[in-house]
Every structure is written in structure tokens, then in C-alpha cells.
Design a protein around this motif. Structure first.
Motif, PDB file in Angstrom:
ATOM      1  N   LEU A   1     -23.906  -2.574 -19.599  1.00  0.00           N
ATOM      2  CA  LEU A   1     -24.008  -1.670 -18.412  1.00  0.00           C
ATOM      3  C   LEU A   1     -24.027  -0.287 -19.420  1.00  0.00           C
ATOM      4  O   LEU A   1     -25.177   0.443 -19.046  1.00  0.00           O
ATOM      5  CB  LEU A   1     -22.618  -1.604 -17.803  1.00  0.00           C
TER       6      LEU A   1
ATOM      7  N   PHE B   1     -14.435  -4.544 -10.148  1.00  0.00           N
ATOM      8  CA  PHE B   1     -13.209  -4.694 -11.011  1.00  0.00           C
ATOM      9  C   PHE B   1     -13.384  -5.838 -11.797  1.00  0.00           C
ATOM     10  O   PHE B   1     -12.967  -5.761 -13.001  1.00  0.00           O
ATOM     11  CB  PHE B   1     -11.947  -4.662 -10.346  1.00  0.00           C
ATOM     12  N   ASN B   2     -13.657  -6.823 -11.259  1.00  0.00           N
ATOM     13  CA  ASN B   2     -13.431  -8.210 -12.006  1.00  0.00           C
ATOM     14  C   ASN B   2     -14.636  -8.301 -12.906  1.00  0.00           C
ATOM     15  O   ASN B   2     -14.498  -8.792 -14.054  1.00  0.00           O
ATOM     16  CB  ASN B   2     -13.350  -9.288 -11.092  1.00  0.00           C
TER      17      ASN B   2
ATOM     18  N   ALA C   1     -13.123 -14.797  -8.625  1.00  0.00           N
ATOM     19  CA  ALA C   1     -14.243 -14.913  -9.439  1.00  0.00           C
ATOM     20  C   ALA C   1     -14.684 -13.518 -10.055  1.00  0.00           C
ATOM     21  O   ALA C   1     -14.386 -12.313  -9.481  1.00  0.00           O
ATOM     22  CB  ALA C   1     -15.194 -15.346  -8.563  1.00  0.00           C
ATOM     23  N   THR C   2     -15.214 -13.574 -11.188  1.00  0.00           N
ATOM     24  CA  THR C   2     -15.870 -12.448 -11.724  1.00  0.00           C
ATOM     25  C   THR C   2     -16.756 -11.627 -11.047  1.00  0.00           C
ATOM     26  O   THR C   2     -17.103 -10.409 -10.879  1.00  0.00           O
ATOM     27  CB  THR C   2     -16.500 -12.851 -12.935  1.00  0.00           C
TER      28      THR C   2
ATOM     29  N   ARG D   1     -19.440  -4.942 -19.767  1.00  0.00           N
ATOM     30  CA  ARG D   1     -19.380  -3.470 -20.117  1.00  0.00           C
ATOM     31  C   ARG D   1     -20.365  -2.754 -21.051  1.00  0.00           C
ATOM     32  O   ARG D   1     -21.091  -1.872 -20.716  1.00  0.00           O
ATOM     33  CB  ARG D   1     -18.173  -2.926 -20.610  1.00  0.00           C
TER      34      ARG D   1
ATOM     35  N   VAL E   1     -16.358  -6.062 -14.328  1.00  0.00           N
ATOM     36  CA  VAL E   1     -16.357  -5.159 -15.516  1.00  0.00           C
ATOM     37  C   VAL E   1     -15.009  -5.382 -16.550  1.00  0.00           C
ATOM     38  O   VAL E   1     -15.048  -4.738 -17.666  1.00  0.00           O
ATOM     39  CB  VAL E   1     -16.292  -3.768 -15.013  1.00  0.00           C
ATOM     40  N   ALA E   2     -14.403  -6.298 -16.188  1.00  0.00           N
ATOM     41  CA  ALA E   2     -13.291  -6.874 -17.136  1.00  0.00           C
ATOM     42  C   ALA E   2     -13.706  -7.095 -18.392  1.00  0.00           C
ATOM     43  O   ALA E   2     -12.897  -7.147 -19.157  1.00  0.00           O
ATOM     44  CB  ALA E   2     -12.179  -7.543 -16.190  1.00  0.00           C
ATOM     45  N   GLU E   3     -15.035  -7.842 -18.271  1.00  0.00           N
ATOM     46  CA  GLU E   3     -15.409  -8.380 -19.535  1.00  0.00           C
ATOM     47  C   GLU E   3     -16.154  -7.554 -20.179  1.00  0.00           C
ATOM     48  O   GLU E   3     -17.100  -7.003 -20.047  1.00  0.00           O
ATOM     49  CB  GLU E   3     -16.351  -9.513 -18.983  1.00  0.00           C
TER      50      GLU E   3
END
Lengths: 115, 115
Positions: free
Chosen positions: A23, A11-12, A5-6, A20, A14-16
DNA sequence: TTGACGTATTCCGTTATGGGTATACGATTC
DNA sequence: GAATCGTATACCCATAACGGAATACGTCAA
């Protein structure tokens, strides 16, 4: 099992890219949702959903101000990522291109000096 | 649209713990697949699949050695992640807990000092 | 109260993950 | 050539992401 799950960890989350971006925007200060909506050019529900994810991994905090919700950054969950990357820093900071791998290999193990 | 592919970039590739583990192992030097299989306690096909993802984002490189395939780390794609995180470093290095957000907000915009 | 605003949530469809299992492929050995 | 090792791929399943659209709140204004 599917992909984690995101909301599993930073890590998960912020992969999107959008997350990012959010943020990055919040790094400049607290913002109400609609500001982010305008800045991102996304639909409001999507922004709220991204914020929810970020909230669940504690990357953002909310503060209610009347009918608005002001989001602000909490960067601390990013720290583990940074810490993990730390050990790889030298790999790109120097010209270790393949040399470092070879060297590391030699001093780590492979005790059979069989070339 | 679904979540971005794991092979989209290092951000996505590295969101998976197993893949991070693989990189950690390869940081110590070149390894054939079966070594990784043993060290990770995963089934061989899963390892090969993870390696494929890492390969597609160029986080690992392969070298054929007889019937074995020796994988080695290429950390460079991690750099963008590190760079992105860089701007958040101060957020957790100091006691900026909420102060920094307030300060940033003040000097960035919100020209209406309505409090 | 009614209405407008700001935001969150729900439902939908499409896509692809990651593990499991079986199997295909190339290289080596007999 | 046949058997075997080392690795990659194909297929199946369960899960959930992300965007879109509609709608459900809660708050403030008339």
C-alpha cells in the motif's frame, strides 16, 4: 473457528507487513505487479496473492494495460480503522498515563465511591 | 510460515473484533475480568485468552486486587497504527478518487511520458 | 503458430488461531 | 482445613494463513 480471514476487512488485511508495504508503494502511484515484485524483493506469486487480498477488501483497484495489470491504491477502507483509533488518540497525546484511566473510571460509573 | 502471531504487534492483536471490543470497554476504565465476560457475552476462558494477547502487546496492563485482576487500557501501542494511517488520510478526506493517484504518479516517476 | 512475457492460480507443508470444555491455581471465607 | 470465588491454563478441533514451487492463462512479438 480459526482466525478471521485476512479478507474479512481492512483490519485483517493490513495486519500483514508486506501488505502495508504494498500500500505504501501504491500510495506513490499506480504500479504493475512486476514493479512491486522488484521493490519488495518477494516472489511474484506471493505479491499476486497479497494483491488479491488487498483487492478483496477493496484496498486496491486494478486496471488492465496490455499484458500488465496496473494496481492502484484505494485508501477508503482504511477509514474505519482510523475512526476506531480516533477515540484513543488522547491517551497517547497527553500525559494521561494512568490518570486518564482513573478519571474516566470516576465519571463513567463505579457509583460506589468505595475506595 | 503461517500468519504472523496475534501477539506480534498491535496491528495483529487488534485485527480481532473481540479484542477491539475489550479495548473499547477498558477505555471507560479499569475492569475485572468478569465484568468483561458479562459485557461481552463470551465465555470466561476466551476473555482471559484475549486479554493475554492484549497483554503481550502491552495494550492492557493488569493490577491485582485481591482475587480479582483489574485490567486497564494502555493505548500507546496503537500509535504506530495511527501513524501509519496518517499518510492515507487525505486519500479519503478529499475527492481524490483517482485524480490523486494520477498526480502522484506524474510527480513521482514514470519519466516516460508515453501515453 | 510459436514463443516470450506478465500475472494469477493451484498444491504443499508448517504454524497458530479462536472457540469449547475441563481443570488448575491463588485468594478469601467459613 | 474445606469450600468457593475469580481467573488462567491446557487440551481438542476446524480453519486458513503464508511462503515455495509449479503451472496455467492471456497478451504481444516474431
Amino acid at each position: 473457528m480459526a482466525r478471521a480471514a485476512t479478507t474479512t476487512d481492512a483490519f485483517n488485511a493490513v495486519a500483514e507487513p508486506r501488505r502495508r508495504q504494498i500500500l505504501d508503494l501504491l500510495a506513490q502511484g499506480e504500479r504493475p505487479v512486476n514493479d512491486l515484485v522488484a521493490m519488495l524483493g518477494l516472489a511474484q506469486p506471493q505479491v499476486s496473492k497479497h494483491l488479491r487480498v488487498l483487492r478483496e477488501v477493496d484496498l486496491v483497484r486494478v486496471r488492465d494495460e496490455g499484458r500488465q495489470r496496473l494496481y492502484r491504491l484505494n485508501a477508503e477502507p482504511l477509514r474505519p480503522i482510523h475512526d476506531w483509533l480516533r477515540k484513543y488518540e488522547q491517551s497517547w497525546n497527553a500525559r494521561f498515563d494512568l490518570l486518564d484511566t482513573v478519571l474516566a473510571e470516576l465519571k463513567e460509573e463505579e457509583p460506589d465511591g468505595t475506595d
